[in-house]
Design an enzyme around this catalytic site. Structure first.
Site, mmCIF file in Angstrom:
data_model
loop_
_atom_site.group_PDB
_atom_site.id
_atom_site.type_symbol
_atom_site.label_atom_id
_atom_site.label_comp_id
_atom_site.label_asym_id
_atom_site.label_seq_id
_atom_site.Cartn_x
_atom_site.Cartn_y
_atom_site.Cartn_z
ATOM 1 C CB CYS A 136 35.427 -36.570 -25.497
ATOM 2 S SG CYS A 136 36.208 -35.088 -24.866
ATOM 3 C CG ASP A 137 32.933 -37.645 -28.436
ATOM 4 O OD1 ASP A 137 32.570 -38.152 -27.364
ATOM 5 O OD2 ASP A 137 32.648 -36.480 -28.770
ATOM 6 C CB CYS B 253 36.417 -33.507 -27.386
ATOM 7 S SG CYS B 253 37.549 -34.213 -26.181
#
Length: 310
Positions: free
Chosen positions: A137-138, A134
């Site tokens: 997300c990261d 993701c």
């Protein structure tokens, strides 16, 4: 045979939020947390984009907080999973992995989706230490660093574009000699100067002392002119798709081509009255914890209204 108002199948932000709302609506609710209690977020070490945690929060801690909150309002949370679900008539008849039978007047499905991996042992070894599925997300952790994205479709191109605004350089590793993405996405990626596309490349391994430091790649694998070399990277992102966990329900529910549960737009309602879907299992687009949580609230409100009307 237990008789309840609402059965929530799956945990994660969607399932736990649904449990909070169902509990507060005074519905007799049981939640089964499934094989991965807390869902995909438990594989993320640091979650920085969930509202209410200005310093960020460990993914496991976030899920423990949500679980505790759900329990506070009376939802019974059980470890284990539902292995049979008959959604052909109401009340719905379900069986758990210990053989317990449950009759539920409504069901909320929050079983999530599983990111597809290449199947390399190194992906497991470095999960949460440079391997991610993701970018949204990261990606933030890789500002000014070098990353690689695997995949050749729209998702891979979108992730590469997103990462290109943060990272110094992005390799897009594509197995085929072309991109499967739509024309507009293809062009964006081709035009972006800090994205390098490696066509006809396969990743065969990752290496690094304390996390990912590089990838072993092969150009034209199995061909006479096969070429093996290493690229130095700090992060390795998989964008080869997600598999929604819908195996148990496919006989009864309308699914899209990828297997995601179809819901009535603007609601959590499925094609079966009294069955609702929340989170990544019904979301091929966003796949974010906060979106899943919101859809969990919608599902519990929809279930409560349904029960009141019936």
């Amino acid at each position: 045979m237990e008789k309840i108002d609402t059965l929530i199948i799956g945990s994660g932000p969607a399932g736990y939020t649904a449990a909070i709302y169902a509990g507060r609506a005074n519905l007799k609710t049981i939640l089964y947390s499934g094989l991965q209690p807390g869902g995909q977020l438990t594989t993320t070490s640091e979650v920085e984009n969930f509202p209410g945690y200005p310093q960020g929060v460990d993914g496991n801690q976030l899920m423990m907080d949500l679980r505790e909150q759900a329990g506070r309002f009376g939802t019974e949370i059980r470890d284990g999973e539902i292995v049979k679900a008959d959604l052909s008539s109401r009340p719905f008849h379900c069986v758990d992995d210990r053989g317990n039978e449950i009759e539920a007047r409504s069901v909320i499905i929050a079983t999530g989706a599983t990111a597809k991996y290449l199947g390399l042992p190194d992906e497991e070894k470095y999960r949460g230490q440079g391997v991610s599925a993701c970018a949204t997300c990261d990606g933030f952790f890789y500002r000014k660093k070098v990353v690689a994205v695997v995949g050749g479709g729209d998702t891979a191109c979108e992730e590469a574009m997103y990462l290109s605004s943060l990272a110094a350089k992005v390799y897009l590793i594509v197995r085929k000699p072309f991109l499967r993405a739509t024309e507009i996405m293809k062009q964006r990626v081709i035009d972006k100067e800090n994205i390098e596309i490696l066509f006809e490349h396969n990743t065969v391994g990752l290496f690094g002392e304390n996390g990912v430091e590089g990838a072993h790649v092969v150009k034209r694998l199995g061909e006479p002119d096969e070429e093996r070399y290493d690229i130095a990277i700090d992060g390795f992102f998989l964008a080869i798709g997600h598999k929604p966990n819908t195996e148990l329900f496919k006989e009864y529910l309308d699914l899209d081509a990828q297997g995601f549960i179809k819901t009535v737009p603007g609601t959590s309602k499925t094609n079966v009255e009294g069955v609702f879907a929340a989170g990544d299992v019904a979301d091929p687009n966003y796949r974010q914890g906060v979106v899943a949580a919101g859809s969990g609230a919608m599902a519990a409100i929809d279930a409560d209204r349904f029960l009141q009307a019936n």
